[in-house]
Design a protein around this motif. Structure first.
Motif, PDB file in Angstrom:
ATOM      1  N   VAL A  11       0.839  -1.211   0.000  1.00 45.88           N
ATOM      2  CA  VAL A  11       0.000   0.000   0.000  1.00 45.88           C
ATOM      3  C   VAL A  11       0.869   1.254   0.000  1.00 45.88           C
ATOM      4  O   VAL A  11       0.636   2.190  -0.764  1.00 45.88           O
ATOM      5  CB  VAL A  11      -0.969  -0.010   1.206  1.00 45.88           C
ATOM      6  CG1 VAL A  11      -1.610   1.352   1.417  1.00 45.88           C
ATOM      7  CG2 VAL A  11      -2.047  -1.071   1.014  1.00 45.88           C
ATOM      8  N   ILE A  12       1.896   1.271   0.845  1.00 46.28           N
ATOM      9  CA  ILE A  12       2.784   2.441   0.913  1.00 46.28           C
ATOM     10  C   ILE A  12       3.571   2.583  -0.382  1.00 46.28           C
ATOM     11  O   ILE A  12       3.628   3.660  -0.980  1.00 46.28           O
ATOM     12  CB  ILE A  12       3.732   2.325   2.120  1.00 46.28           C
ATOM     13  CG1 ILE A  12       2.936   2.456   3.424  1.00 46.28           C
ATOM     14  CG2 ILE A  12       4.834   3.391   2.047  1.00 46.28           C
ATOM     15  CD1 ILE A  12       3.733   2.095   4.662  1.00 46.28           C
ATOM     16  N   ALA A  13       4.185   1.510  -0.832  1.00 48.18           N
ATOM     17  CA  ALA A  13       5.061   1.563  -2.009  1.00 48.18           C
ATOM     18  C   ALA A  13       4.317   1.973  -3.269  1.00 48.18           C
ATOM     19  O   ALA A  13       4.873   2.665  -4.125  1.00 48.18           O
ATOM     20  CB  ALA A  13       5.738   0.207  -2.220  1.00 48.18           C
ATOM     21  N   THR A  14       3.064   1.573  -3.388  1.00 47.71           N
ATOM     22  CA  THR A  14       2.297   1.848  -4.624  1.00 47.71           C
ATOM     23  C   THR A  14       1.305   2.995  -4.460  1.00 47.71           C
ATOM     24  O   THR A  14       0.419   3.170  -5.289  1.00 47.71           O
ATOM     25  CB  THR A  14       1.529   0.592  -5.073  1.00 47.71           C
ATOM     26  OG1 THR A  14       0.560   0.253  -4.075  1.00 47.71           O
ATOM     27  CG2 THR A  14       2.469  -0.570  -5.335  1.00 47.71           C
ATOM     28  N   ALA A  15       1.458   3.787  -3.407  1.00 48.17           N
ATOM     29  CA  ALA A  15       0.556   4.923  -3.135  1.00 48.17           C
ATOM     30  C   ALA A  15      -0.898   4.466  -3.127  1.00 48.17           C
ATOM     31  O   ALA A  15      -1.736   4.971  -3.869  1.00 48.17           O
ATOM     32  CB  ALA A  15       0.777   6.060  -4.126  1.00 48.17           C
ATOM     33  N   GLY A  16      -1.154   3.484  -2.285  1.00 49.10           N
ATOM     34  CA  GLY A  16      -2.522   2.987  -2.155  1.00 49.10           C
ATOM     35  C   GLY A  16      -2.993   2.178  -3.340  1.00 49.10           C
ATOM     36  O   GLY A  16      -4.196   2.018  -3.543  1.00 49.10           O
ATOM     37  N   GLY A  17      -2.068   1.677  -4.135  1.00 46.90           N
ATOM     38  CA  GLY A  17      -2.421   0.878  -5.307  1.00 46.90           C
ATOM     39  C   GLY A  17      -2.437   1.657  -6.609  1.00 46.90           C
ATOM     40  O   GLY A  17      -2.572   1.072  -7.682  1.00 46.90           O
ATOM     41  N   LEU A  18      -2.290   2.978  -6.546  1.00 45.89           N
ATOM     42  CA  LEU A  18      -2.304   3.783  -7.777  1.00 45.89           C
ATOM     43  C   LEU A  18      -1.197   3.382  -8.735  1.00 45.89           C
ATOM     44  O   LEU A  18      -1.384   3.384  -9.952  1.00 45.89           O
ATOM     45  CB  LEU A  18      -2.190   5.270  -7.448  1.00 45.89           C
ATOM     46  CG  LEU A  18      -3.399   5.919  -6.786  1.00 45.89           C
ATOM     47  CD1 LEU A  18      -3.091   7.370  -6.440  1.00 45.89           C
ATOM     48  CD2 LEU A  18      -4.615   5.827  -7.675  1.00 45.89           C
ATOM     49  N   SER A  31       4.426  11.370  -8.984  1.00 42.06           N
ATOM     50  CA  SER A  31       4.760  12.794  -8.993  1.00 42.06           C
ATOM     51  C   SER A  31       3.557  13.718  -9.102  1.00 42.06           C
ATOM     52  O   SER A  31       3.486  14.713  -8.390  1.00 42.06           O
ATOM     53  CB  SER A  31       5.703  13.101 -10.156  1.00 42.06           C
ATOM     54  OG  SER A  31       6.859  12.338 -10.049  1.00 42.06           O
ATOM     55  N   LEU A  32       2.634  13.426  -9.991  1.00 40.81           N
ATOM     56  CA  LEU A  32       1.495  14.335 -10.182  1.00 40.81           C
ATOM     57  C   LEU A  32       0.614  14.411  -8.936  1.00 40.81           C
ATOM     58  O   LEU A  32       0.323  15.507  -8.461  1.00 40.81           O
ATOM     59  CB  LEU A  32       0.687  13.944 -11.418  1.00 40.81           C
ATOM     60  CG  LEU A  32      -0.457  14.896 -11.775  1.00 40.81           C
ATOM     61  CD1 LEU A  32       0.050  16.318 -11.997  1.00 40.81           C
ATOM     62  CD2 LEU A  32      -1.189  14.385 -13.009  1.00 40.81           C
ATOM     63  N   PRO A  33       0.197  13.277  -8.342  1.00 39.70           N
ATOM     64  CA  PRO A  33      -0.572  13.394  -7.097  1.00 39.70           C
ATOM     65  C   PRO A  33       0.226  14.076  -5.983  1.00 39.70           C
ATOM     66  O   PRO A  33      -0.343  14.829  -5.191  1.00 39.70           O
ATOM     67  CB  PRO A  33      -0.905  11.949  -6.731  1.00 39.70           C
ATOM     68  CG  PRO A  33      -0.843  11.212  -8.015  1.00 39.70           C
ATOM     69  CD  PRO A  33       0.238  11.896  -8.815  1.00 39.70           C
ATOM     70  N   GLN A  93       9.554  14.368  -5.440  1.00 44.48           N
ATOM     71  CA  GLN A  93       8.777  15.551  -5.815  1.00 44.48           C
ATOM     72  C   GLN A  93       8.703  16.524  -4.639  1.00 44.48           C
ATOM     73  O   GLN A  93       8.890  17.726  -4.804  1.00 44.48           O
ATOM     74  CB  GLN A  93       7.363  15.138  -6.244  1.00 44.48           C
ATOM     75  CG  GLN A  93       6.524  16.278  -6.767  1.00 44.48           C
ATOM     76  CD  GLN A  93       7.063  16.851  -8.055  1.00 44.48           C
ATOM     77  OE1 GLN A  93       7.062  16.202  -9.079  1.00 44.48           O
ATOM     78  NE2 GLN A  93       7.545  18.078  -8.021  1.00 44.48           N
ATOM     79  N   TRP A  94       8.452  16.012  -3.452  1.00 45.41           N
ATOM     80  CA  TRP A  94       8.359  16.891  -2.283  1.00 45.41           C
ATOM     81  C   TRP A  94       9.704  17.496  -1.918  1.00 45.41           C
ATOM     82  O   TRP A  94       9.780  18.625  -1.449  1.00 45.41           O
ATOM     83  CB  TRP A  94       7.747  16.145  -1.108  1.00 45.41           C
ATOM     84  CG  TRP A  94       6.267  15.914  -1.282  1.00 45.41           C
ATOM     85  CD1 TRP A  94       5.431  16.563  -2.142  1.00 45.41           C
ATOM     86  CD2 TRP A  94       5.457  14.966  -0.599  1.00 45.41           C
ATOM     87  NE1 TRP A  94       4.147  16.071  -2.029  1.00 45.41           N
ATOM     88  CE2 TRP A  94       4.129  15.091  -1.087  1.00 45.41           C
ATOM     89  CE3 TRP A  94       5.709  14.014   0.379  1.00 45.41           C
ATOM     90  CZ2 TRP A  94       3.081  14.312  -0.623  1.00 45.41           C
ATOM     91  CZ3 TRP A  94       4.668  13.229   0.841  1.00 45.41           C
ATOM     92  CH2 TRP A  94       3.362  13.384   0.350  1.00 45.41           C
ATOM     93  N   LEU A  95      10.795  16.763  -2.161  1.00 49.83           N
ATOM     94  CA  LEU A  95      12.120  17.327  -1.905  1.00 49.83           C
ATOM     95  C   LEU A  95      12.383  18.518  -2.820  1.00 49.83           C
ATOM     96  O   LEU A  95      12.981  19.510  -2.397  1.00 49.83           O
ATOM     97  CB  LEU A  95      13.206  16.267  -2.079  1.00 49.83           C
ATOM     98  CG  LEU A  95      14.620  16.747  -1.772  1.00 49.83           C
ATOM     99  CD1 LEU A  95      14.763  17.130  -0.299  1.00 49.83           C
ATOM    100  CD2 LEU A  95      15.630  15.674  -2.135  1.00 49.83           C
TER     101      LEU A  95
END
Length: 169
Positions: A11-18, A31-33, A93-95
């Motif tokens: 879940v963490i690695a795939t951003a909730g499955g996205l 990056s976009l989300p 992206q946040w960095l």
């Protein structure tokens, strides 16, 4: 690892499955989300210091969780850096925003949109092209190698963003 731990890592690695269901996972699920979420957070935190604190907290969380989760998911999938793993793009992206933000004056709402979009585009550029030493970071072992190249791309993007901002804005 337990089944519950493996599920949490996925879940963490795939951003909730996205990362598993969207095309171009690095961009559309990572990056976009991350850029859009950061922009919304900035609307809620209107001062530079609040934005820096929010971004730093999000980055530390994404990086720490991402190091563990991406390594677990790479092992589970039997791949060095599986495409569906996008937590590394989120951290990178946040960095980009965290490094550049303190050096700018308070951003107006229009400038914030431009800053967010430019940071997104520059990060994606450096993450895809991977000039030296970004590509060398991929060779690091496990989750460190998965996350480090995106953090390096984030630094390159941030400095490019600062230079461009000083020239064009």
């Amino acid at each position: 690892m337990t089944e519950k731990g493996s599920r949490l890592a996925r879940v963490i690695a795939t951003a909730g499955g996205l990362g598993e269901i969207l095309p171009a996972p690095g961009t559309t699920a990572g990056s976009l989300p991350a850029a859009l979420l950061w922009w919304v957070g900035c609307l809620l935190a209107p001062t530079t210091s609040a934005r820096v604190a929010m971004t730093a907290a999000a980055l530390v969380t994404a990086t720490a969780a991402g190091l563990w989760a991406s390594e677990e998911e790479a092992v589970r999938r039997g791949a060095k850096d599986p495409g569906p793993v996008v937590v590394d793009e989120i951290a990178g992206q946040w960095l980009t925003y965290l490094v550049a933000l303190p050096f700018l004056p308070v951003l107006t709402s229009t400038h914030l949109v431009v800053f967010t979009a430019a940071g997104f585009l520059l990060f994606r550029f450096f993450d895809v092209v991977k000039p030296w030493p970004i590509r060398a970071c991929e060779k690091l072992p496990g989750g460190i190698g998965i996350v480090a190249d995106d953090l390096a791309a984030g630094y390159f993007a941030a400095f490019s963003l600062l230079i461009g901002w000083k020239i064009f804005v």
